[in-house]
Design a protein around this motif. Structure first.
Motif, PDB file in Angstrom:
ATOM      1  N   LEU A  90       0.841  -1.193   0.000  1.00 53.00           N
ATOM      2  CA  LEU A  90       0.000   0.000   0.000  1.00 53.00           C
ATOM      3  C   LEU A  90       0.879   1.246   0.000  1.00 53.00           C
ATOM      4  O   LEU A  90       1.985   1.249   0.540  1.00 53.00           O
ATOM      5  N   GLY A  91       0.361   2.306  -0.597  1.00 52.79           N
ATOM      6  CA  GLY A  91       1.099   3.555  -0.665  1.00 52.79           C
ATOM      7  C   GLY A  91       0.166   4.741  -0.721  1.00 52.79           C
ATOM      8  O   GLY A  91      -1.044   4.616  -0.480  1.00 52.79           O
ATOM      9  N   SER A 100      -2.684  11.957  -1.255  1.00 55.18           N
ATOM     10  CA  SER A 100      -3.725  11.130  -0.650  1.00 55.18           C
ATOM     11  C   SER A 100      -3.203  10.578   0.666  1.00 55.18           C
ATOM     12  O   SER A 100      -1.994  10.560   0.907  1.00 55.18           O
ATOM     13  N   PRO A 101      -4.068  10.109   1.559  1.00 55.73           N
ATOM     14  CA  PRO A 101      -3.592   9.507   2.815  1.00 55.73           C
ATOM     15  C   PRO A 101      -2.768   8.253   2.538  1.00 55.73           C
ATOM     16  O   PRO A 101      -2.959   7.587   1.514  1.00 55.73           O
ATOM     17  N   PRO A 102      -1.850   7.900   3.443  1.00 52.63           N
ATOM     18  CA  PRO A 102      -1.140   6.622   3.298  1.00 52.63           C
ATOM     19  C   PRO A 102      -2.137   5.460   3.245  1.00 52.63           C
ATOM     20  O   PRO A 102      -3.192   5.502   3.866  1.00 52.63           O
ATOM     21  N   GLY A 103      -1.794   4.461   2.471  1.00 50.60           N
ATOM     22  CA  GLY A 103      -2.634   3.269   2.399  1.00 50.60           C
ATOM     23  C   GLY A 103      -3.777   3.349   1.422  1.00 50.60           C
ATOM     24  O   GLY A 103      -4.648   2.485   1.429  1.00 50.60           O
ATOM     25  N   THR A 104      -3.786   4.361   0.543  1.00 54.47           N
ATOM     26  CA  THR A 104      -4.907   4.518  -0.387  1.00 54.47           C
ATOM     27  C   THR A 104      -4.515   4.253  -1.834  1.00 54.47           C
ATOM     28  O   THR A 104      -5.253   4.584  -2.754  1.00 54.47           O
ATOM     29  N   HIS A 105      -3.342   3.665  -2.038  1.00 53.71           N
ATOM     30  CA  HIS A 105      -2.960   3.169  -3.360  1.00 53.71           C
ATOM     31  C   HIS A 105      -2.406   1.758  -3.197  1.00 53.71           C
ATOM     32  O   HIS A 105      -1.695   1.462  -2.241  1.00 53.71           O
ATOM     33  N   ALA A 106      -2.760   0.878  -4.132  1.00 58.18           N
ATOM     34  CA  ALA A 106      -2.321  -0.516  -4.075  1.00 58.18           C
ATOM     35  C   ALA A 106      -1.362  -0.815  -5.214  1.00 58.18           C
ATOM     36  O   ALA A 106      -1.532  -0.321  -6.336  1.00 58.18           O
ATOM     37  N   LEU A 107      -0.356  -1.633  -4.939  1.00 58.72           N
ATOM     38  CA  LEU A 107       0.582  -2.133  -5.937  1.00 58.72           C
ATOM     39  C   LEU A 107       1.069  -3.495  -5.476  1.00 58.72           C
ATOM     40  O   LEU A 107       0.571  -4.029  -4.476  1.00 58.72           O
ATOM     41  N   ASP A 152      13.463   6.266   0.711  1.00 54.42           N
ATOM     42  CA  ASP A 152      12.935   7.458   1.363  1.00 54.42           C
ATOM     43  C   ASP A 152      12.627   7.129   2.816  1.00 54.42           C
ATOM     44  O   ASP A 152      11.487   6.830   3.171  1.00 54.42           O
ATOM     45  N   GLY A 153      13.649   7.162   3.673  1.00 52.26           N
ATOM     46  CA  GLY A 153      13.426   6.837   5.076  1.00 52.26           C
ATOM     47  C   GLY A 153      12.993   5.394   5.220  1.00 52.26           C
ATOM     48  O   GLY A 153      13.722   4.474   4.865  1.00 52.26           O
ATOM     49  N   ASP A 154      11.771   5.209   5.727  1.00 49.65           N
ATOM     50  CA  ASP A 154      11.263   3.844   5.901  1.00 49.65           C
ATOM     51  C   ASP A 154      10.478   3.360   4.688  1.00 49.65           C
ATOM     52  O   ASP A 154       9.818   2.324   4.747  1.00 49.65           O
ATOM     53  N   GLY A 155      10.541   4.101   3.591  1.00 48.06           N
ATOM     54  CA  GLY A 155       9.782   3.713   2.408  1.00 48.06           C
ATOM     55  C   GLY A 155      10.512   4.040   1.125  1.00 48.06           C
ATOM     56  O   GLY A 155      11.729   4.230   1.099  1.00 48.06           O
ATOM     57  N   TRP A 156       9.738   4.104   0.056  1.00 48.76           N
ATOM     58  CA  TRP A 156      10.266   4.332  -1.282  1.00 48.76           C
ATOM     59  C   TRP A 156       9.376   5.322  -2.012  1.00 48.76           C
ATOM     60  O   TRP A 156       8.166   5.371  -1.786  1.00 48.76           O
ATOM     61  N   THR A 157       9.982   6.113  -2.913  1.00 51.76           N
ATOM     62  CA  THR A 157       9.224   7.034  -3.752  1.00 51.76           C
ATOM     63  C   THR A 157       9.509   6.718  -5.208  1.00 51.76           C
ATOM     64  O   THR A 157      10.665   6.521  -5.605  1.00 51.76           O
ATOM     65  N   LEU A 158       8.449   6.635  -6.005  1.00 52.77           N
ATOM     66  CA  LEU A 158       8.571   6.467  -7.445  1.00 52.77           C
ATOM     67  C   LEU A 158       8.451   7.841  -8.092  1.00 52.77           C
ATOM     68  O   LEU A 158       7.488   8.571  -7.853  1.00 52.77           O
ATOM     69  N   GLN A 179       5.542  10.403  -8.076  1.00 49.30           N
ATOM     70  CA  GLN A 179       4.275   9.789  -8.467  1.00 49.30           C
ATOM     71  C   GLN A 179       3.545   9.232  -7.245  1.00 49.30           C
ATOM     72  O   GLN A 179       2.408   9.561  -6.986  1.00 49.30           O
ATOM     73  N   TYR A 180       4.216   8.364  -6.507  1.00 47.67           N
ATOM     74  CA  TYR A 180       3.640   7.878  -5.259  1.00 47.67           C
ATOM     75  C   TYR A 180       4.742   7.356  -4.354  1.00 47.67           C
ATOM     76  O   TYR A 180       5.869   7.096  -4.776  1.00 47.67           O
ATOM     77  N   ARG A 181       4.384   7.236  -3.078  1.00 43.87           N
ATOM     78  CA  ARG A 181       5.295   6.720  -2.063  1.00 43.87           C
ATOM     79  C   ARG A 181       4.670   5.464  -1.462  1.00 43.87           C
ATOM     80  O   ARG A 181       3.447   5.370  -1.323  1.00 43.87           O
ATOM     81  N   PHE A 182       5.518   4.484  -1.117  1.00 35.93           N
ATOM     82  CA  PHE A 182       5.000   3.240  -0.541  1.00 35.93           C
ATOM     83  C   PHE A 182       6.018   2.668   0.435  1.00 35.93           C
ATOM     84  O   PHE A 182       7.197   3.064   0.446  1.00 35.93           O
ATOM     85  N   THR A 183       5.561   1.759   1.269  1.00 32.32           N
ATOM     86  CA  THR A 183       6.452   1.027   2.160  1.00 32.32           C
ATOM     87  C   THR A 183       6.326  -0.464   1.854  1.00 32.32           C
ATOM     88  O   THR A 183       5.424  -0.896   1.131  1.00 32.32           O
ATOM     89  N   LEU A 184       7.231  -1.237   2.431  1.00 33.99           N
ATOM     90  CA  LEU A 184       7.221  -2.684   2.219  1.00 33.99           C
ATOM     91  C   LEU A 184       6.507  -3.422   3.345  1.00 33.99           C
ATOM     92  O   LEU A 184       6.584  -4.646   3.432  1.00 33.99           O
ATOM     93  N   ALA A 185       5.795  -2.681   4.187  1.00 39.84           N
ATOM     94  CA  ALA A 185       5.093  -3.303   5.312  1.00 39.84           C
ATOM     95  C   ALA A 185       4.093  -4.345   4.818  1.00 39.84           C
ATOM     96  O   ALA A 185       3.431  -4.167   3.785  1.00 39.84           O
ATOM     97  N   GLU A 186       3.982  -5.441   5.559  1.00 42.06           N
ATOM     98  CA  GLU A 186       2.960  -6.439   5.263  1.00 42.06           C
ATOM     99  C   GLU A 186       1.577  -5.806   5.422  1.00 42.06           C
ATOM    100  O   GLU A 186       1.339  -5.049   6.372  1.00 42.06           O
TER     101      GLU A 186
END
Length: 271
Positions: A90-91, A100-107, A152-158, A179-186
């Motif tokens: 999620l990102g 958008s709030p964190p967790g509102t994009h899926a990949l 990007d800290g604890d995550g990644w930015t595309l 474009q968007y930011r995401f983390t690798l959290a389960e």
């Protein structure tokens, strides 16, 4: 049971792809060329169901499109059926002035021979190719845009550097744009459901405010945002405002492969 032959037929692939990076690229590219990004059911008052059966029925059987939570559920199911090792991520989308709030994009996170890749069959802003999850990794899209991954800290930015005409109109301008930011959290089904609920129902969601349709073209992009149409292939551009619901319905069908009834077009509230 996922109907892999029906899915491959829907995206125009004659056979299974190999479970390597080349196969991942072929699968995602074919998916985005065939299945439009769209949110029209929100305006039609229909719930956005993201369980496997619902997205298959809508995107494959009914030959409609969907947004990221629908597209990447279907794509994730296809990856599993093809024996790829993958899980959802999620990102948050950064294109508009207010993220958008964190967790509102899926990949998806896909692991191939010990290397993690990101794959996204549901990013409607433009075509973002699969990329190895490495800081500074770059990839090029067929429309000429370049993409870069940045730790990007604890995550990644595309990030993307390319012609804003081969996007959905957001995040324009020269140079690298996030474009968007995401983390690798389960993530579990509850978190995915919460993100989908926000996207489909919250007053601040772009999908509640606008009727959005787009499709990736072999060397370009076409979009229909409310009544504004834009299509670019190479240097050829076609754009304008659609003022006749009959033209809108025809454009939906011919350009995006979405067939709505006259009553459904009227219910979109655009005319």
């Amino acid at each position: 049971m996922f109907d892999l032959p029906a899915y491959l037929s829907r995206i125009g692939l004659p056979a299974r792809v190999t479970t390597d990076a080349e196969g991942l690229h072929r699968l995602q590219r074919a998916h985005r060329l065939a299945i439009p990004f769209e949110n029209l059911d929100i305006a039609l008052g229909r719930p956005i169901a993201i369980d496997s059966a619902a997205v298959f029925a809508k995107l494959v059987v009914a030959r409609r499109g969907g947004y990221c939570f629908e597209q990447n559920r279907l794509f994730g199911d296809a990856l599993a059926a093809l024996s790829f090792v993958a899980r959802p991520l999620l990102g948050q989308v950064l294109l508009s002035g207010t993220p958008s709030p964190p967790g509102t994009h899926a990949l998806s996170l896909v692991t191939i021979a010990g290397q993690n890749w990101i794959a996204d069959a549901g990013f409607g802003g433009s075509y973002a190719p699969p990329m190895p999850l490495t800081d500074g990794a770059e990839a090029s899209a067929p429309d000429g845009a370049r993409f870069r991954l940045q730790a990007d800290g604890d995550g990644w930015t595309l990030l993307r550097d390319g012609d804003p005409c081969t996007t959905d109109g957001r995040g324009g301008g020269p140079g690298w744009r996030p474009q968007y930011r995401f983390t690798l959290a389960e993530v579990d089904d509850a978190a995915i459901a919460a993100g989908n609920d926000w996207a489909a129902t919250h007053a601040d969601s772009r999908f509640v405010a606008h009727r959005i349709v787009s499709i990736v073209l072999p060397s370009g992009f076409a979009r229909l945002t409310d009544r504004d149409y834009h299509r670019q292939v190479g240097d050829a551009v076609s754009e304008g405002e659609i003022t006749d619901p009959r033209v809108y319905r025809l454009r939906l069908s011919l350009m995006f492969g979405i067939d709505l009834t006259r009553e459904e077009v009227a219910a979109l509230g655009l005319f």
